[in-house]
Design a protein around this motif. Structure first.
Motif, mmCIF file in Angstrom:
data_model
loop_
_atom_site.group_PDB
_atom_site.id
_atom_site.type_symbol
_atom_site.label_atom_id
_atom_site.label_comp_id
_atom_site.label_asym_id
_atom_site.label_seq_id
_atom_site.Cartn_x
_atom_site.Cartn_y
_atom_site.Cartn_z
ATOM 1 N N LEU A 139 0.836 -1.194 0.000
ATOM 2 C CA LEU A 139 0.000 0.000 0.000
ATOM 3 C C LEU A 139 0.872 1.246 0.000
ATOM 4 O O LEU A 139 1.911 1.280 0.669
ATOM 5 N N GLN A 140 0.434 2.250 -0.723
ATOM 6 C CA GLN A 140 1.173 3.512 -0.814
ATOM 7 C C GLN A 140 0.724 4.443 0.302
ATOM 8 O O GLN A 140 -0.459 4.707 0.466
ATOM 9 N N SER A 141 1.680 4.951 1.066
ATOM 10 C CA SER A 141 1.399 5.860 2.161
ATOM 11 C C SER A 141 1.458 7.302 1.685
ATOM 12 O O SER A 141 2.135 7.618 0.714
ATOM 13 N N ASN A 142 0.762 8.160 2.408
ATOM 14 C CA ASN A 142 0.863 9.589 2.154
ATOM 15 C C ASN A 142 1.876 10.258 3.064
ATOM 16 O O ASN A 142 2.042 11.464 3.034
ATOM 17 N N VAL A 143 2.541 9.456 3.900
ATOM 18 C CA VAL A 143 3.557 9.999 4.794
ATOM 19 C C VAL A 143 4.780 10.355 3.954
ATOM 20 O O VAL A 143 5.298 9.521 3.224
ATOM 21 N N PRO A 144 5.237 11.614 4.019
ATOM 22 C CA PRO A 144 6.385 12.003 3.203
ATOM 23 C C PRO A 144 7.665 11.304 3.637
ATOM 24 O O PRO A 144 7.800 10.885 4.787
ATOM 25 N N ASP A 145 8.580 11.177 2.701
ATOM 26 C CA ASP A 145 9.871 10.573 2.969
ATOM 27 C C ASP A 145 10.667 11.455 3.932
ATOM 28 O O ASP A 145 10.572 12.668 3.889
ATOM 29 N N GLY A 146 11.453 10.825 4.797
ATOM 30 C CA GLY A 146 12.267 11.566 5.746
ATOM 31 C C GLY A 146 11.642 11.554 7.119
ATOM 32 O O GLY A 146 10.624 10.920 7.369
ATOM 33 N N GLY A 147 12.238 12.268 8.036
ATOM 34 C CA GLY A 147 11.685 12.346 9.383
ATOM 35 C C GLY A 147 11.910 11.069 10.159
ATOM 36 O O GLY A 147 12.932 10.420 10.037
ATOM 37 N N SER A 148 10.907 10.681 10.930
ATOM 38 C CA SER A 148 11.017 9.534 11.825
ATOM 39 C C SER A 148 9.818 8.618 11.628
ATOM 40 O O SER A 148 8.812 8.746 12.322
#
Length: 183
Positions: A139-148
């Motif tokens: 599944l594709q997330s909408n959480v952007p790359d990077g962060g934690s």
């Protein structure tokens, strides 16, 4: 626990260059991975090793114990997933999963029945059939790359929550809406 009576001596000497450690839910097993591509595991009561020295010459970025503490997942830095049966003290599966694009280590979790695992590396959430050693859902997330990146699978195993606190973003997944898992 009386901390004033604690010994200044370490409970267990962790290997030099340890990068990731984990403790089983029942507290009976501790594992550590080092930069020198060594996996170490111990029974906490006896401090006896559960893996032979240099048995698994890999550097792991993440571990996840099953809720029953009978299984252990380890993800190697190149994207290879290891699944150990800790009751039998043996490796039961080893296979490559396609990494997401994030530079950060993925998050791992067992599903409650311990037949499936969930891996999240932004932006992809994957469900893996451990017995058949294959990915069954992506599944594709909408959480952007990077962060934690974070992953949580509650005890009922019907849902997964992925997110990134630094991005103020959460995705909530109903895994049983997907026919591969609803059976």
């Amino acid at each position: 626990l009386d901390l004033k009576q604690s010994s200044p001596e370490p409970w267990l000497d962790w290997p030099t260059g340890t990068v990731v450690v984990s403790l089983s839910p029942d507290g009976n097993i501790a594992v550590a991975s080092t930069k020198q591509h060594q996996l170490h595991g111990w029974e906490t009561a006896t401090r006896q090793p559960i893996f032979q020295p240099n048995e698994y010459p890999h550097s792991f970025t993440n571990f996840a114990f099953s809720r029953s503490a009978r299984g252990l997942l380890g993800l190697e830095e190149d994207g290879e997933l290891f699944h150990w049966d800790l009751e039998r003290r043996r490796l039961s599966a080893r296979f490559r999963i396609i990494p997401g694009r994030s530079r950060l280590p993925p998050r791992l979790s067992f599903m409650p029945d311990e037949r499936f695992a969930v891996a999240f590396r932004s932006p992809l959430l994957r469900v893996i059939d451990l017995e058949n050693q294959k990915e069954i859902l992506q599944l594709q997330s909408n959480v952007p790359d990077g962060g934690s990146p974070q992953l949580q699978v509650p005890h009922n195993g019907r849902f997964a929550v992925t997110g990134d606190a630094s991005q103020n973003r959460l995705d909530f997944w109903n895994l049983f809406l997907h026919e591969n898992l609803g059976k």
